[in-house]
Design an enzyme around this catalytic site. Structure first.
Site, PDB file in Angstrom:
ATOM      1  N   CYS A  16      -3.630   7.829   9.970  1.00 31.52           N
ATOM      2  CA  CYS A  16      -3.905   7.230  11.268  1.00 31.52           C
ATOM      3  C   CYS A  16      -3.450   8.138  12.402  1.00 31.52           C
ATOM      4  O   CYS A  16      -2.392   8.783  12.302  1.00 31.52           O
ATOM      5  CB  CYS A  16      -3.193   5.881  11.376  1.00 31.52           C
ATOM      6  SG  CYS A  16      -4.055   4.582  10.515  1.00 31.52           S
ATOM      7  N   ARG A  32      -2.973   9.997   4.511  1.00 29.77           N
ATOM      8  CA  ARG A  32      -1.665  10.597   4.711  1.00 29.77           C
ATOM      9  C   ARG A  32      -0.982  10.887   3.376  1.00 29.77           C
ATOM     10  O   ARG A  32      -0.357  11.908   3.171  1.00 29.77           O
ATOM     11  CB  ARG A  32      -0.834   9.576   5.513  1.00 29.77           C
ATOM     12  CG  ARG A  32       0.482  10.086   5.991  1.00 29.77           C
ATOM     13  CD  ARG A  32       0.291  10.904   7.232  1.00 29.77           C
ATOM     14  NE  ARG A  32       1.461  11.644   7.540  1.00 29.77           N
ATOM     15  CZ  ARG A  32       1.434  12.837   8.118  1.00 29.77           C
ATOM     16  NH1 ARG A  32       0.300  13.403   8.443  1.00 29.77           N
ATOM     17  NH2 ARG A  32       2.544  13.473   8.388  1.00 29.77           N
ATOM     18  N   ARG A  53       2.221  14.186  13.600  1.00 31.28           N
ATOM     19  CA  ARG A  53       2.842  13.787  12.329  1.00 31.28           C
ATOM     20  C   ARG A  53       3.197  15.043  11.526  1.00 31.28           C
ATOM     21  O   ARG A  53       2.526  15.401  10.556  1.00 31.28           O
ATOM     22  CB  ARG A  53       1.925  12.839  11.561  1.00 31.28           C
ATOM     23  CG  ARG A  53       1.656  11.563  12.351  1.00 31.28           C
ATOM     24  CD  ARG A  53       0.812  10.580  11.620  1.00 31.28           C
ATOM     25  NE  ARG A  53       1.527   9.883  10.571  1.00 31.28           N
ATOM     26  CZ  ARG A  53       0.973   8.932   9.813  1.00 31.28           C
ATOM     27  NH1 ARG A  53      -0.280   8.588  10.008  1.00 31.28           N
ATOM     28  NH2 ARG A  53       1.671   8.332   8.881  1.00 31.28           N
ATOM     29  N   PRO A  54       4.275  15.726  11.948  1.00 22.86           N
ATOM     30  CA  PRO A  54       4.631  16.984  11.280  1.00 22.86           C
ATOM     31  C   PRO A  54       5.093  16.752   9.840  1.00 22.86           C
ATOM     32  O   PRO A  54       5.448  15.626   9.466  1.00 22.86           O
ATOM     33  CB  PRO A  54       5.795  17.513  12.135  1.00 22.86           C
ATOM     34  CG  PRO A  54       6.349  16.320  12.821  1.00 22.86           C
ATOM     35  CD  PRO A  54       5.231  15.343  12.987  1.00 22.86           C
ATOM     36  N   ASP A 106       7.345  19.114   8.515  1.00 23.18           N
ATOM     37  CA  ASP A 106       8.387  20.134   8.377  1.00 23.18           C
ATOM     38  C   ASP A 106       9.527  19.697   7.445  1.00 23.18           C
ATOM     39  O   ASP A 106      10.108  20.524   6.741  1.00 23.18           O
ATOM     40  CB  ASP A 106       8.941  20.505   9.766  1.00 23.18           C
ATOM     41  CG  ASP A 106       9.463  19.296  10.514  1.00 23.18           C
ATOM     42  OD1 ASP A 106       8.686  18.332  10.700  1.00 23.18           O
ATOM     43  OD2 ASP A 106      10.648  19.279  10.889  1.00 23.18           O
ATOM     44  N   ASP A 129       5.262  -0.137  11.972  1.00 23.77           N
ATOM     45  CA  ASP A 129       3.976  -0.673  11.494  1.00 23.77           C
ATOM     46  C   ASP A 129       3.762  -2.135  11.905  1.00 23.77           C
ATOM     47  O   ASP A 129       2.693  -2.695  11.660  1.00 23.77           O
ATOM     48  CB  ASP A 129       3.878  -0.552   9.960  1.00 23.77           C
ATOM     49  CG  ASP A 129       3.752   0.892   9.512  1.00 23.77           C
ATOM     50  OD1 ASP A 129       3.519   1.764  10.363  1.00 23.77           O
ATOM     51  OD2 ASP A 129       3.895   1.144   8.301  1.00 23.77           O
ATOM     52  N   ARG A 181      -8.395   0.156   5.283  1.00 24.25           N
ATOM     53  CA  ARG A 181      -7.542   1.132   4.599  1.00 24.25           C
ATOM     54  C   ARG A 181      -6.303   0.476   4.020  1.00 24.25           C
ATOM     55  O   ARG A 181      -5.723   0.966   3.069  1.00 24.25           O
ATOM     56  CB  ARG A 181      -7.058   2.198   5.591  1.00 24.25           C
ATOM     57  CG  ARG A 181      -8.125   3.121   6.064  1.00 24.25           C
ATOM     58  CD  ARG A 181      -7.584   4.091   7.068  1.00 24.25           C
ATOM     59  NE  ARG A 181      -6.726   5.052   6.379  1.00 24.25           N
ATOM     60  CZ  ARG A 181      -6.517   6.283   6.794  1.00 24.25           C
ATOM     61  NH1 ARG A 181      -7.095   6.718   7.880  1.00 24.25           N
ATOM     62  NH2 ARG A 181      -5.729   7.086   6.119  1.00 24.25           N
ATOM     63  N   LYS A 189       0.827  -1.216   0.000  1.00 25.44           N
ATOM     64  CA  LYS A 189       0.000   0.000   0.000  1.00 25.44           C
ATOM     65  C   LYS A 189       0.863   1.268   0.000  1.00 25.44           C
ATOM     66  O   LYS A 189       0.649   2.176  -0.793  1.00 25.44           O
ATOM     67  CB  LYS A 189      -0.894  -0.011   1.252  1.00 25.44           C
ATOM     68  CG  LYS A 189      -1.639   1.278   1.459  1.00 25.44           C
ATOM     69  CD  LYS A 189      -2.186   1.428   2.872  1.00 25.44           C
ATOM     70  CE  LYS A 189      -1.157   1.703   3.921  1.00 25.44           C
ATOM     71  NZ  LYS A 189      -1.328   2.845   4.798  1.00 25.44           N
ATOM     72  N   ASN A 190       1.845   1.307   0.894  1.00 20.39           N
ATOM     73  CA  ASN A 190       2.587   2.556   1.046  1.00 20.39           C
ATOM     74  C   ASN A 190       3.515   2.847  -0.131  1.00 20.39           C
ATOM     75  O   ASN A 190       3.884   4.000  -0.354  1.00 20.39           O
ATOM     76  CB  ASN A 190       3.349   2.566   2.377  1.00 20.39           C
ATOM     77  CG  ASN A 190       2.388   2.723   3.555  1.00 20.39           C
ATOM     78  OD1 ASN A 190       1.238   3.124   3.369  1.00 20.39           O
ATOM     79  ND2 ASN A 190       2.854   2.387   4.755  1.00 20.39           N
TER      80      ASN A 190
HETATM   81  C1  EPZ Z   1       4.946   6.380   6.497  1.00 15.10           C
HETATM   82  O1  EPZ Z   1       4.387   7.486   7.192  1.00 15.10           O
HETATM   83  C2  EPZ Z   1       3.851   5.356   6.407  1.00 15.10           C
HETATM   84  N1  EPZ Z   1       2.721   5.944   5.701  1.00 15.10           N
HETATM   85  C3  EPZ Z   1       3.443   4.883   7.798  1.00 15.10           C
HETATM   86  O2  EPZ Z   1       2.536   3.824   7.626  1.00 15.10           O
HETATM   87  C4  EPZ Z   1       4.662   4.380   8.563  1.00 15.10           C
HETATM   88  O3  EPZ Z   1       4.287   4.107   9.889  1.00 15.10           O
HETATM   89  C5  EPZ Z   1       5.782   5.420   8.551  1.00 15.10           C
HETATM   90  O4  EPZ Z   1       6.061   5.837   7.184  1.00 15.10           O
HETATM   91  C6  EPZ Z   1       7.073   4.917   9.170  1.00 15.10           C
HETATM   92  O5  EPZ Z   1       7.524   3.808   8.485  1.00 15.10           O
HETATM   93  C7  EPZ Z   1       2.697   6.017   4.377  1.00 15.10           C
HETATM   94  O6  EPZ Z   1       3.617   5.598   3.683  1.00 15.10           O
HETATM   95  C8  EPZ Z   1       1.493   6.603   3.737  1.00 15.10           C
HETATM   96  P1  EPZ Z   1       7.664   9.258   8.379  1.00 15.10           P
HETATM   97  P2  EPZ Z   1       5.123   8.878   7.187  1.00 15.10           P
HETATM   98  O7  EPZ Z   1       7.658  10.576   7.657  1.00 15.10           O
HETATM   99  O8  EPZ Z   1       5.779   9.066   5.856  1.00 15.10           O
HETATM  100  C9  EPZ Z   1       8.780  12.332  11.887  1.00 15.10           C
HETATM  101  C10 EPZ Z   1       0.689   2.481   8.103  1.00 15.10           C
HETATM  102  O9  EPZ Z   1       0.186   1.911   9.105  1.00 15.10           O
HETATM  103  N2  EPZ Z   1       8.642  13.382  10.861  1.00 15.10           N
HETATM  104  O10 EPZ Z   1       8.663   8.246   7.983  1.00 15.10           O
HETATM  105  O11 EPZ Z   1       4.140   9.880   7.636  1.00 15.10           O
HETATM  106  C11 EPZ Z   1       7.456  11.682  12.233  1.00 15.10           C
HETATM  107  O12 EPZ Z   1       6.764  12.425  13.212  1.00 15.10           O
HETATM  108  C12 EPZ Z   1       1.269   3.870   8.251  1.00 15.10           C
HETATM  109  O13 EPZ Z   1       0.701   2.002   6.957  1.00 15.10           O
HETATM  110  C13 EPZ Z   1       8.985  14.674  11.159  1.00 15.10           C
HETATM  111  O14 EPZ Z   1       9.393  15.003  12.286  1.00 15.10           O
HETATM  112  O15 EPZ Z   1       6.201   8.643   8.300  1.00 15.10           O
HETATM  113  C14 EPZ Z   1       7.902  10.330  12.723  1.00 15.10           C
HETATM  114  O16 EPZ Z   1       8.331  10.424  14.047  1.00 15.10           O
HETATM  115  C15 EPZ Z   1       1.010   4.517   9.512  1.00 15.10           C
HETATM  116  N3  EPZ Z   1       8.862  15.629  10.191  1.00 15.10           N
HETATM  117  C16 EPZ Z   1       9.126  10.020  11.848  1.00 15.10           C
HETATM  118  O17 EPZ Z   1       9.543  11.283  11.331  1.00 15.10           O
HETATM  119  C17 EPZ Z   1       8.438  15.337   8.929  1.00 15.10           C
HETATM  120  O18 EPZ Z   1       8.359  16.243   8.092  1.00 15.10           O
HETATM  121  C18 EPZ Z   1       8.876   9.081  10.685  1.00 15.10           C
HETATM  122  O19 EPZ Z   1       7.779   9.539   9.913  1.00 15.10           O
HETATM  123  C19 EPZ Z   1       8.096  14.004   8.628  1.00 15.10           C
HETATM  124  C20 EPZ Z   1       8.201  13.046   9.615  1.00 15.10           C
END
Ligand code: EPZ
Length: 430
Positions: A117, A93, A122-123, A125, A305, A397, A22-23
């Site tokens: 979710c 997302r 979930r920033p 930045d 995950d 989802r 999916k992702n």
């Molecule tokens: C992706 O989310 C996945 N979603 C999530 O899957 C998954 O849990 C996550 O990656 C981690 O593997 C999709 O691909 C649609 P990140 P994402 O940016 O991209 C921090 C599922 O169940 N961060 O890798 O949103 C953030 O807060 C879902 O399928 C910042 O600080 O995750 C987190 O602590 C849920 N600033 C860490 O980084 C930013 O700009 C990792 O988040 C972006 C992220």
């Protein structure tokens, strides 16, 4: 409201075929609108988030032709708007991938702020930092992210946190920027590699995906491609943990075993038997599971995950296990539901301390999010008696035909929409 009703206690047994990731697929769909030629994406999972994103690209003018349930033909030549906003897209997302894609192609994108979710703050930045480094003006107004660039220019970008979303998003935009972009401290997840592979097959010049430094030489245009989505390592891991928790014997097919190493390692530690094949993994559960400790980390570490599914198995293992969630701060919400089934888990900050019990007992539980929902289903399958899991819209989802795949493994589970259906199920299965 649909729910799952489960009669637990039967070890899962048999073979299950994993769908496309999916992702990965979400980002590939966004990438497909970066060219005016036709892109065919195969092995697409038929899940809610994918269908929402396909609707969203249709709304901005793309032609979306569902060849069959798992294959879609997308033509972005007719895209006539860079504004993506509707009530459904706000809930997912991956809407944010349309920023990188449209910004790269048109130098302008206005996309509803991403939902997804509720697993903690979930920033975005790092996405914004990356876009700005490429010469983009970024504003957040009326619930939308508005990005505009006169001329996207490659740059050297250091990500302050390892983010899958930011890495992919900046990679999408930088593909069509002028000059070279280097993304340092990039995420290394298999789906980052999958997106780079599809973009390269469309004429992009991306090197290093899968390492923490990605180098992109911008190209003027992308062209048509046909691409197959990688298998979903989290869906695969979910069935692996379901096999372990129910003390079953399951062959999980259509996987890339390398992507599952962190999960396999933990299953071995708790005493399960694992057989690896070229594109399949067999998990054989054991009656007495050992305790272990787990910390979620970016790939190749143990995936966040898979954290709830792992906790469910450890809650049935001997002794005390400690699970630390280092990616999202609010990902233990399901623990209260598990406690209602007899699990003994104490959460302190981002750590769960688990005292294994012999058995869960069936209860009525709510899925608080996608992966926790799947974990509660696993708990129900391992429990004595009946469990209902509500709010399964979250599970839908991200898991295609979840209950059907589990039924194929001998699980006694059904999707129901009323109390009458629940009574009927109970009468039928006894
Ligand atoms: C992706 O989310 C996945 N979603 C999530 O899957 C998954 O849990 C996550 O990656 C981690 O593997 C999709 O691909 C649609 P990140 P994402 O940016 O991209 C921090 C599922 O169940 N961060 O890798 O949103 C953030 O807060 C879902 O399928 C910042 O600080 O995750 C987190 O602590 C849920 N600033 C860490 O980084 C930013 O700009 C990792 O988040 C972006 C992220």
């Amino acid at each position: 409201m649909e729910q799952y009703i489960i009669k637990g206690g039967t070890p899962l047994d048999g073979e299950v075929e994993v769908s496309g990731a999916k992702n990965a697929a979400l980002a590939l769909i966004a990438a497909a609108v970066m060219t005016d030629e036709t892109v065919v994406i195969d092995n697409l999972p038929d899940v809610r988030d994918i269908n929402v994103l396909l609707e969203a690209i249709k709304e901005i003018g793309a032609i979306v032709d569902r060849v069959d349930r798992h294959c879609v033909r997308i033509n972005g030549g007719t895209v006539n708007s860079v504004i993506v906003d509707n009530e459904y897209i706000r809930k997912i997302r991956a809407s944010y991938y349309l920023i990188g894609a449209l910004l790269g192609r048109f130098g302008h994108a206005e996309v509803a702020l991403p939902g997804g979710c509720n697993i903690g703050s979930r920033p975005i930045d790092q996405h914004i930092k990356g876009f700005k480094a490429l010469g983009t003006e970024v504003d957040i107004e009326y619930g939308k992210i508005i990005t505009k660039a006169e001329n996207l220019m490659g740059n050297h970008i250091y990500m302050d946190v390892v983010s899958v979303g930011a890495t992919i998003n900046v990679m999408l935009a930088a593909t069509l920027a002028e000059g070279r972009t280097i993304i340092e401290n990039a995420a290394k997840e298999p789906h980052v590699v999958d997106v780079a592979n599809m973009l390269n097959s469309m004429g992009a010049n991306i090197k290093g995906a899968g390492t923490d430094v990605i180098r992109i030489k911008g190209v003027k245009k992308l062209h048509k491609t046909e691409y197959s989505v990688i298998p979903d390592q989290i869906e695969a891991g979910t069935f692996m943990l379901a096999a372990a928790a129910t003390r079953g014997n399951v062959l999980v097919k259509n996987v890339i075993p390398k992507h599952l190493e962190a999960i396999t390692a933990k299953l071995l530690e708790i005493g399960c038997r694992i057989e690896e094949y070229d594109d399949a993994v067999r998990v054989v559960g054991v009656e007495e599971m050992n305790n272990t400790h787990v910390k979620t980390l970016p790939y190749p570490g143990f995936p966040t995950d898979m954290q709830p599914q792992m906790v469910v198995a450890l809650a049935l293992a001997n002794g005390t296990s400690v699970v630390t969630e280092s990616i999202f701060e609010n990902r233990f919400k399901y623990v209260d539901e598990l406690a209602g089934m007899g699990a003994e888990i104490k959460v302190e900050g981002n750590t769960a301390i688990i005292n294994g019990v012999n058995m869960f007992t069936g209860a009525q539980v709510n899925a608080p999010d996608l992966r926790a929902g799947a974990a509660l289903v696993i708990a129900g399958l391992a429990a004595d008696g009946f469990t209902t899991v509500s709010d399964i819209v979250y599970i839908q989802r991200g898991y295609e035909n979840f209950e059907k795949k589990l039924q194929g493994l001998g699980a006694t589970i059904d999707k129901v929409s009323s109390d009458k259906d629940i009574q009927k199920f109970k009468l039928k299965v006894g």
